[in-house]
Design an enzyme around this catalytic site. Structure first.
Site, short mmCIF file in Angstrom:
data_model
loop_
_atom_site.label_atom_id
_atom_site.label_comp_id
_atom_site.label_asym_id
_atom_site.label_seq_id
_atom_site.Cartn_x
_atom_site.Cartn_y
_atom_site.Cartn_z
N CYS A 118 -28.17 0.76 15.74
CA CYS A 118 -28.17 2.23 15.68
C CYS A 118 -27.62 2.94 16.91
O CYS A 118 -26.57 3.58 16.84
CB CYS A 118 -29.60 2.73 15.44
SG CYS A 118 -30.41 2.04 14.00
N HIS B 287 -31.06 9.55 18.01
CA HIS B 287 -31.20 8.23 18.63
C HIS B 287 -30.26 7.97 19.80
O HIS B 287 -29.78 6.86 20.01
CB HIS B 287 -31.05 7.11 17.59
CG HIS B 287 -31.95 5.94 17.90
ND1 HIS B 287 -32.14 4.88 17.05
CD2 HIS B 287 -32.74 5.69 18.99
CE1 HIS B 287 -32.97 4.02 17.57
NE2 HIS B 287 -33.36 4.49 18.77
#
Length: 684
Positions: free
Chosen positions: A90, A163
């Site tokens: 991610c 993120h």
């Protein structure tokens, strides 16, 4: 006869008028700044959506998942067969999309266990993504696409999963977005009805928050409501931007389909694939709602739409999600890096095409800048390439031959550790062929670990990587010469950058709307107690059967674990004088045969001795700990402190390797792994 000629004349005039109108509309469309809509899935594999026309993959998990809106999107634009992420996880892959650069240039995607074992805060282990308490984030000297588009007159909004750092300085509203609404990390990085456990630092320290800007508006968030709320927020932003006659850039990274799969009650049991199929179908529905809003306000023909994912599907959630590609998320095989890709722009992109060119999520950045008329940053390498030659090619067959543009070669890193770039560059693809010097697998595979000679596959003939080429073959040797040259040329461009993961975690950065719980048996930070047992889920037999969580509707959530008390520091204090920059001697290799060049270990470790790291280590603190010695060295980005009366037996390091930001004092620079920034001790 005259009547016939009159009819022909009328038909000819209408054709000319139609051509003139089309040309005029195309000219206006080309001159007008386009809108950009980036639809970004989480952990979605190439085989998890059902789209017609692909050479392989895109089967909707073998027909068990229906995605009519994505199928329509592809039929009206280009479907990509060779779309890559920059890494298999991610945070690093998202950093690359935001900057157009491989994540190794950004310093995100590095295991603390391997490269920063004494990083501050709770142990992050081998995880390569930024924690929910991360000190670091997307470096402030990186320029995001939103930071370029905003001053060019674009309205910018991000909705969904970020993120790339949790501190205010790293959140979207500090990185070029006018507005932000979403979860700042993966939806499993906090406790909730779907992650029903006691908090665990640094990845699940508090209930999952929902942010509006930098303000927590819900904690824990009702994960089952997010797809609909994201679609509504996106539609409203589109309407508002169009009403103000402003071009817009909307970046919408869904939390779907990352685990835990948590769709609304109306989608529970909708697919025959289980919870992950339900989540894919709900995401597809949300995309349909957003596309309808574009048409409603007349912005459809003015908007370039991208759809892709951050990495492949994890095999633990879906064994079929990446087929026919090998392995999945967290691996360096094709299943970890290759994702679905769709690009659409009515009137500019010919519909129903399939591209076999090698393209990347990084390419979104330069493509948008080219179309918006915004220059790319000139002071850095942009690894992404403008996709325009592929998107706007005229008179092309439905399936391209792979020569319209894209990347000649593509580079596959396992980790983003620039200090060991050659060791972390596991594979290189040039044209049809991909060579592996090393392989990371998440399941037992026929090949794993170092490969000598490098393992090679022809991905056009063998996308599943089942038949390696013989190293003695002409095809192998010819391809290997090209790949080796490209690898060496690329590695020569890599420079050392600060390790953002290695800056560690700090509980003060965990999201907490309320230090104490609301009245009742709820964990600290709770301000939305109703979401610990959401009524629509708890009253749905299909949802409870799918999730397997019926007990969560009856029992209170687990009690939180108190955070560890902070470690006291002698600084500031009378024995902690300031250290002037003139006392800096340079950067030196710190060990020989495993033993530190500066032999006295205060914090950090060498082969002969190990001590726990102190939080907020910086130059002044290390100086105070070495008062009985002539020199001190700060190592590993400000995590290790070493003392001695001599130094430098291994020689001075190149200055390019001495630029790691100190974890405890970001205004100063310390040495990287195996390097000490050496100073003369200042007596207290």
């Amino acid at each position: 006869m005259a009547t016939a000629w009159a009819v022909l004349a009328l038909v000819g005039w209408m054709a000319l008028a139609s051509t003139a109108l089309t040309t005029n509309n195309t000219t206006k469309q080309a001159a007008k700044k386009p809108n950009f809509l980036i639809l970004f899935a989480d952990d979605l594999g190439i085989n998890q959506i059902a789209v017609d026309g692909a050479l392989y993959g895109y089967t909707g998990d073998g027909g068990t998942v229906a995605t009519p809106n994505l199928n329509k999107l592809a039929s009206e634009g280009i479907l990509f067969q060779n779309w890559y992420s920059s890494l298999h996880l991610c945070s690093p892959s998202r950093a690359s999309m935001m900057t157009g650069r491989y994540s190794i240039r950004v310093g995100i995607g590095i295991s603390n266990k391997q490269y920063a074992p004494n990083a501050p805060g709770p142990d992050a282990g081998v995880n390569l993504v930024l924690s929910a308490e991360a000190i670091g984030g997307l470096p402030l000297n990186e320029t995001t696409f939103s930071e370029l588009l905003k001053p060019a007159g674009y309205a910018t909004m991000m909705i969904g999963k970020w993120h790339l750092g949790v501190r205010d300085i790293y959140l979207p509203t500090s990185r070029g977005f006018d507005e932000y609404y979403g979860i700042p990390f993966s939806q499993d990085m906090g406790t909730s009805f779907w992650e029903y456990r006691a908090p665990r630092a640094p990845y699940q320290p508090t209930p999952v928050p929902l942010l509006n800007g930098t303000t927590i508006v819900e904690q824990p968030v009702g994960l089952h409501t997010l797809a609909a709320r994201y679609a509504s927020a996106a539609s409203n932003f589109i309407r508002q931007s169009v009403s103000k006659s402003k071009p817009f850039c909307l970046y919408l990274p869904f939390n779907h389909v990352h685990g835990p799969n948590s769709c609304s009650a109306s989608f529970c049991g909708k697919s025959t694939r289980g919870p992950i199929g339900d989540a894919v179908e709900e995401m597809d529905w949300a995309i349909g709602q957003i596309m309808a809003a574009l048409k409603e306000v007349g912005a459809d023909d003015d908007t370039l739409v991208f759809f892709t994912s951050d990495n492949g599907a994890p095999l633990g959630g879906d064994q079929q999600g990446n087929l026919p590609l090998r392995d999945g998320k967290s691996s360096t095989w094709e299943g970890g890096f290759r994702e679905p890709g769709i690009v659409r722009w009515p009137g500019r992109i010919s519909p129903g095409r399939l591209s076999t060119e090698i393209v990347s999520t990084m390419d979104i950045y330069p493509t948008m800048m080219k179309l918006a008329g915004v220059p790319l940053p000139a002071d850095r390498i942009i690894d992404g390439v403008d996709m325009s030659p592929i998107l706007f090619a005229d008179d092309q067959p439905k399936i391209s031959d792979g020569t319209l543009g894209g990347h000649e070669c593509y580079f596959f890193y396992d980790q983003s550790a620039a200090i060991n770039a050659a060791g972390e560059l596991y594979g290189v693809r040039c044209g049809d062929n991909k060579a592996y010097w090393n392989i990371r697998s998440t399941r037992k595979q026929p090949w794993h670990g170092p490969q000598n000679p490098p393992l090679m596959f022809n991905l056009t003939a063998d996308p599943g990587e089942t038949k390696p080429l013989a190293s003695s073959s002409i095809e192998y040797q010819t391809a290997m010469a090209v790949i080796t040259e490209a690898r060496e040329r690329h590695l020569a461009t890599i420079t050392i950058v600060p390790n953002q993961n290695g800056r560690g975690s700090d509980p003060q950065y965990a999201f907490c709307a309320n230090a104490t719980a609301v009245p009742g048996p709820f964990p600290n930070c709770t301000i939305s107690p109703e979401n610990w047992a959401p009524k629509s889920i708890c009253s749905s037999k299909a949802c409870l059967e799918r999730s397997g969580y019926p007990q969560h509707c009856r029992t209170p959530p687990p009690s939180p674990q108190p955070p560890p008390p902070p470690t006291p520091s002698p600084c500031p204090g009378p024995k902690c004088p300031p250290v002037p920059q003139s006392n800096s001697i340079g950067c030196f290799h710190d060990h020989k045969d495993g033993r530190c060049d500066l032999p006295v270990v205060r914090t950090g470790h060498c082969e002969h001795e190990k001590h726990a790291a102190l939080p907020n280590m910086d130059v002044e603190l290390c100086n105070s700990l070495c008062q009985d010695y002539a020199f001190f060295g700060v190592q590993m980005g400000g995590l290790g402190c070493f003392c001695g009366n001599k130094y430098g037996s291994e020689g001075e390091a190149p200055i390019s390797q001495c630029n790691v930001t100190c974890a405890g004092n970001t205004s100063e620079v310390c040495g990287g792994p195996n390097l000490n920034s050496v100073f003369k001790v200042v007596e207290a």
